[in-house]
Every structure is written in structure tokens, then in C-alpha cells.
Write a protein that holds these residues in place. Structure first.
Motif, short mmCIF file in Angstrom:
data_model
loop_
_atom_site.label_atom_id
_atom_site.label_comp_id
_atom_site.label_asym_id
_atom_site.label_seq_id
_atom_site.Cartn_x
_atom_site.Cartn_y
_atom_site.Cartn_z
N UNK A 1 0.83 -1.20 0.00
CA UNK A 1 0.00 0.00 0.00
C UNK A 1 0.87 1.25 0.00
N UNK A 2 0.55 2.17 -0.90
CA UNK A 2 1.24 3.45 -0.98
C UNK A 2 0.35 4.51 -0.32
N UNK A 3 0.89 5.18 0.71
CA UNK A 3 0.08 6.13 1.47
C UNK A 3 0.59 7.56 1.29
N UNK A 4 -0.31 8.50 1.48
CA UNK A 4 0.00 9.92 1.30
C UNK A 4 0.81 10.44 2.48
N UNK A 5 1.95 11.06 2.15
CA UNK A 5 2.82 11.62 3.19
C UNK A 5 3.29 13.02 2.78
N UNK A 6 3.75 13.76 3.79
CA UNK A 6 4.43 15.04 3.58
C UNK A 6 5.73 15.01 4.39
N UNK B 1 3.43 13.14 -1.46
CA UNK B 1 3.91 12.00 -2.25
C UNK B 1 3.30 10.74 -1.67
N UNK B 2 3.33 9.67 -2.45
CA UNK B 2 2.84 8.36 -1.99
C UNK B 2 4.04 7.44 -1.82
N UNK B 3 4.13 6.86 -0.62
CA UNK B 3 5.27 6.00 -0.30
C UNK B 3 4.78 4.74 0.41
N UNK C 1 7.14 1.06 5.23
CA UNK C 1 8.35 1.84 5.46
C UNK C 1 8.02 3.12 6.23
N UNK C 2 6.93 3.76 5.86
CA UNK C 2 6.55 5.04 6.48
C UNK C 2 6.19 4.89 7.96
N UNK C 3 5.69 3.73 8.35
CA UNK C 3 5.34 3.53 9.76
C UNK C 3 6.56 3.58 10.67
N UNK C 4 7.75 3.47 10.08
CA UNK C 4 8.98 3.49 10.88
C UNK C 4 9.88 4.66 10.47
N UNK C 5 9.33 5.61 9.71
CA UNK C 5 10.16 6.68 9.16
C UNK C 5 9.71 8.06 9.66
#
Length: 205
Positions: free
Chosen positions: A7-12, A44-46, A50-54
Motif C-alpha cells: 500500500x502506498x500512502x499519502x505523506x508530507x 507524495x505516496x510512499x 516503510x513510512x510507519x517506521x520513518x
């Protein structure tokens, strides 16, 4: 799971959030933040795992609170308990007043669509059903850098002011759901996830 299925999620960027002005808790200056964060340059979508730990990025989360005022003027808020099927395992069994979740790359396949608004609409449709007249108001942002979950998320809080207390859960993992007087919720803040506790204290306390 293949790369294509992640899953690619919206981040800033967290750096941009800090540049605008880091805060802890609730902030009601919606325009200052969203006008600078909800732009093609910052969004961006990432990969979600990975994002849960970034902490370099903040995942943007729509967080919708349903409120209803009865004939006596008493404010009621929709609340529920998160079951084990709800997405974030670290929030299971916590009470919540927020409906919402991650915005996915699939929410806005066309470049002219607003991914955040599309994602919020999808989350609402998936989680609850409501048909009474209502008004949606963006009330503020919520940030909690003091918790593991909070450090990688940024909530955008909306108040859905609904004319009748008719909100029904669509998912079996939305437990013990219903409208409760705000006073009752404020008396049990320790039962709520951090974001809900902050919202209740700031908006209704």
C-alpha cells in the motif's frame, strides 16, 4: 507480498511541517498548514510499511468527528471502540471519536483529483453510514510526537455537524458505537486513544 501490492500512502516531509511550525497537540490554524502541505510539491505516496517506521515523513490522516446537539442544547459525539480488525494494531481496544485512516494512491488515480478529500470520502463510506443533513468543517490539525504512532502521523480534524444522531458502523470491528454526551466522554478520557483525548479536551473541554 510483491512491491506492486504494498500500500502506498499519502505523506508530507516532517521537515516541511517543522518549517511551518511544529506543535504538540491541537492547532486550529488550518489554512496556514494545509495551504503549504497539501500541494503537489510536498505530497507524495510512499510504502506504508516503510513510512510507519520513518519519522522523516508524516502520514496525513483525515480524522472526522461526528457531533450532534439535542433539543436541550446538549452536545453529543459519536464514539466507538477499535476492534482487532482496525488497521493500526497499536490502537486496538482503545476508544475513539475519530473516523478516518490513511489516504492511498488508489484514492486519486487522476492528477486533477484531490487525493486527500477523495481518501476521506472513501474512509467515511467504508467505516460508517449516515444520511441525515450535515455540515463538514475543518477544525484543526493534531500532532503527537510523544508517542510511537504519533511521530509518523499528522491528523486533519473535521467536525461533521449532523442534524440527527444517525451514524451506523459498516465494519464489525467498530464496537460499542454510538453518540454519547460530551460530558460523559470528558469524564473517561483515559479510555481514549491519544488523538481522541486531545480533541475532546481541546474542542469540547
Amino acid at each position: 507480498m510483491s512491491i506492486a501490492e504494498v500500500e502506498q500512502v499519502l505523506v508530507v516531509p516532517t521537515e516541511k511541517f517543522h518549517e511551518i511550525g511544529q506543535f504538540q497537540g491541537f492547532h486550529d490554524d488550518v489554512e496556514t498548514y494545509l495551504n503549504q502541505l497539501l500541494t503537489p510539491e510536498q505530497m507524495s505516496f510512499r510504502p506504508r510499511d516503510v513510512m510507519e517506521k520513518s519519522p522523516e515523513f508524516k502520514q496525513l490522516i483525515p480524522y472526522v468527528i461526528f457531533e450532534y446537539k439535542d433539543d436541550q442544547g446538549t452536545q453529543h459525539v459519536f464514539q466507538y471502540v477499535r476492534g482487532k480488525g482496525q488497521g493500526e494494531s497499536r490502537l486496538h481496544s482503545k476508544r475513539s471519536v475519530g473516523i478516518g485512516g490513511h489516504v492511498s494512491s488508489e484514492d486519486a488515480p487522476d492528477s486533477d483529483q484531490d487525493p486527500f478529500q477523495q481518501g476521506m470520502r472513501r474512509e467515511l463510506e467504508e467505516e460508517v453510514s449516515f444520511h441525515a443533513p450535515h455540515e463538514m468543517v475543518c477544525a484543526g490539525l493534531i500532532n503527537d510526537d510523544e508517542s510511537e504512532v504519533g511521530r509518523v502521523h499528522l491528523g486533519v480534524v473535521y467536525l461533521c455537524k449532523i442534524e440527527r444522531p444517525e451514524v451506523m458502523p459498516n465494519e464489525e470491528d467498530i464496537l460499542d458505537a454510538g453518540f454519547r454526551p460530551v460530558g460523559d466522554l470528558l469524564a473517561k478520557l483515559e479510555e481514549f486513544e491519544t488523538w481522541s483525548s486531545i480533541c475532546l479536551k481541546t474542542i469540547y473541554g
